[in-house]
Design an enzyme around this catalytic site. Structure first.
Site, short mmCIF file in Angstrom:
data_model
loop_
_atom_site.label_atom_id
_atom_site.label_comp_id
_atom_site.label_asym_id
_atom_site.label_seq_id
_atom_site.Cartn_x
_atom_site.Cartn_y
_atom_site.Cartn_z
N SER A 291 0.83 -1.21 0.00
CA SER A 291 0.00 0.00 0.00
C SER A 291 0.86 1.26 0.00
O SER A 291 0.62 2.20 -0.76
CB SER A 291 -0.92 0.01 1.23
OG SER A 291 -1.83 -1.07 1.18
N HIS A 317 -2.76 6.42 3.65
CA HIS A 317 -3.04 5.00 3.87
C HIS A 317 -4.27 4.81 4.75
O HIS A 317 -5.08 3.91 4.54
CB HIS A 317 -1.82 4.33 4.54
CG HIS A 317 -2.02 2.88 4.84
ND1 HIS A 317 -2.19 2.40 6.12
CD2 HIS A 317 -2.08 1.79 4.02
CE1 HIS A 317 -2.33 1.09 6.07
NE2 HIS A 317 -2.29 0.70 4.82
#
Length: 496
Positions: A291, A317
């Site tokens: 991510s 995130h």
């Protein structure tokens, strides 16, 4: 009519020539290739066979010579180092045959388009057979251990036949897609800067600076040299045109002198509940790694200071909101300064405005660093202070927190009135925060509370500007501070 066998003789060692290629060489009437490679196949030649060299960078002349010999009824073996289909002679021979059979051939072997001569070209259609060989990147991989265990690509940095801008697009795509990447022709006397640019692109696209890189010079030959390094430590001056590089993916690791890439991204089969727990944690960390690399590759700006970028990656995130790139404010070196206070032991307490913010701060990081996260909202004294003073409970909680921990790191994810209260206490000289994370959310007094904070120049601040914020943001920004020593390697999630 004869035939052409296009054969890859491997990277340069007799033991790496396949039996099929040995047989083809031993049956050929003529072998066409670059003279340097004849030494590897001379002992397999049949009596009377000739070796024809056209010199370096004379691939088209080599192909034409092979075609003419085949039309004379000879069996011709055209040799390439490595695999003949990978930057070798095979594509050129097939392409030349297609062009000549379509256009026809004059008596002097020049091309034309007359109908009668087209027929002659079809009659002289040369049979071509391709035999695979061990490619340089395969030999290099075997010498390095097991670095190509997952999806991979090969990129040549030579722009003699491919425009550099197209090569650069391929480099960027390989970096974004997390391919293991074999690099051919990394450097020559005139091509000195391209490898520097490749490294720059890989880092821009979020590859970890610690990504393993394997380097093999003259694979399979007498002066072979093998070494490993990392993406950030790679020195392009150490390589030349005889070197093949293999850049690992995000899963590649070094074990002693071996470079290893697992076959899958979430490897390991647990056999007990304990192993299952470890496996789950590993999977979560791997997902967070991927991510962060994705977020990093999609940032509009690529040159943020490290501390700001680390906080920004955490913020995006947590929210999946790239507007954070415009909303997140950090004082110069705020994250670095606050982490230094953590590292030297002067920061021992984090105070949050609400319980949810404290809950989101990683317990593993707090325990590892000996830090306590507190919120006073549920303290029974808070309700008494709020009622007596006519303030909100969050304001009362901050007053109590300042009495007991005036030098804490204060983090706000909900209540603008609590942040405004802290600003007032700072101006009165009652609070001396180590730092402030300001991410209250809402519509009333939210933006004003953040503006009130900015004049305190000596206090390291991280602010989510505007109306946006939340306890999750306040917590993740605290986590960014606590794990700043992982920022350089873009290595999040060890305390998950």
């Amino acid at each position: 009519m004869g035939k052409i066998i296009v054969a890859g003789i491997g990277p340069g060692s007799g033991q790496d020539i396949t039996p099929a290629v040995m047989k083809a060489v031993s049956e050929a009437d003529a072998v066409v290739g670059y003279k340097y490679y004849f030494r590897f196949i001379e002992k397999y030649l049949k009596e009377g066979a000739v070796c024809l060299d056209t010199g370096m960078k004379q691939e088209k002349d080599r192909a034409r010579q092979a075609m003419e010999l085949a039309r004379q009824g000879k069996t011709v073996c055209v040799i390439s180092s490595g695999d003949s289909g990978i930057y070798g002679m095979a594509p050129l021979l097939y392409q030349m045959r297609s062009q000549e059979s379509f256009a026809g051939i004059r008596e002097d072997n020049s091309l034309c388009t007359g109908k009668e001569e087209i027929k002659r070209g079809q009659e002289e259609y040369v049979e071509i057979e391709t035999l695979p060989g061990i490619s340089a990147f395969q030999k290099a991989a075997s010498l390095l251990g097991a670095p190509i265990g997952h999806d991979l690509c090969i990129i040549s940095l030579s722009d003699l036949m491919t425009p550099w801008l197209l090569i650069e697009k391929r480099i960027r795509a390989a970096a974004q897609a997390d391919f293991i990447t074999a690099v051919y022709n990394p450097k020559s006397h005139g091509r000195y800067w391209q490898l520097y640019r490749l490294v720059e692109i890989f880092l821009e696209e979020g590859r970890s600076p610690q990504t393993p890189v394997g380097c093999v010079r003259q694979a399979g030959r007498e002066d072979q040299k093998v070494w490993t390094t990392t993406l950030s430590a790679l020195n392009p001056e150490d390589v030349d045109m005889f070197t093949v590089l293999i850049i690992g993916n995000s899963q590649t690791y070094l074990e002693g002198s071996a470079m290893i890439t697992p076959r899958g991204y979430y490897s390991g089969n647990a056999t007990s509940n304990e192993c299952n727990c470890r496996s789950e944690r590993k999977i979560g960390q791997d997902i967070m790694h991927e991510s962060f690399r994705t977020i990093s590759s999609e940032l509009k700006c690529k040159d943020y200071p490290l501390g700001h970028k680390w906080a920004l990656l955490h913020a995006i995130h947590t929210t999946a909101d790239f507007e954070m790139e415009h909303l997140l404010y950090t004082d110069e070196n705020a994250v670095e300064r606050l982490y230094q206070k953590v590292a030297d032991g002067t920061l021992k307490t984090i105070v949050t405005d609400v319980t949810m913010a404290a809950t989101g701060i990683r317990k593993g990081a707090l325990a590892r660093l000996g830090i306590e996260a507190k919120t006073y909202l549920m303290d029974p004294r808070v309700a008494q202070i709020a009622e007596k003073e006519g303030v909100t409970r969050t304001q009362a909680g901050i007053r109590l927190a300042v009495e007991e921990h005036p030098d804490a790191l204060f983090a706000f994810g909900n209540a603008p009135t609590a942040l405004m209260e802290l600003c007032s206490l700072i101006r009165q000289g009652k609070a001396h925060p180590a730092g402030i994370v300001a991410a209250p959310v809402g519509f009333v007094h939210v933006q004003e509370s953040k503006h009130m904070l900015l004049p305190f120049k000596d206090i390291p601040k991280i602010i989510v500007k505007g109306r946006k914020g939340g306890s999750n943001l306040a917590a993740t920004l605290c986590n960014a501070i606590l794990t700043f020593d992982d920022a350089k390697n873009l290595d999040p999630g060890r305390d998950l």
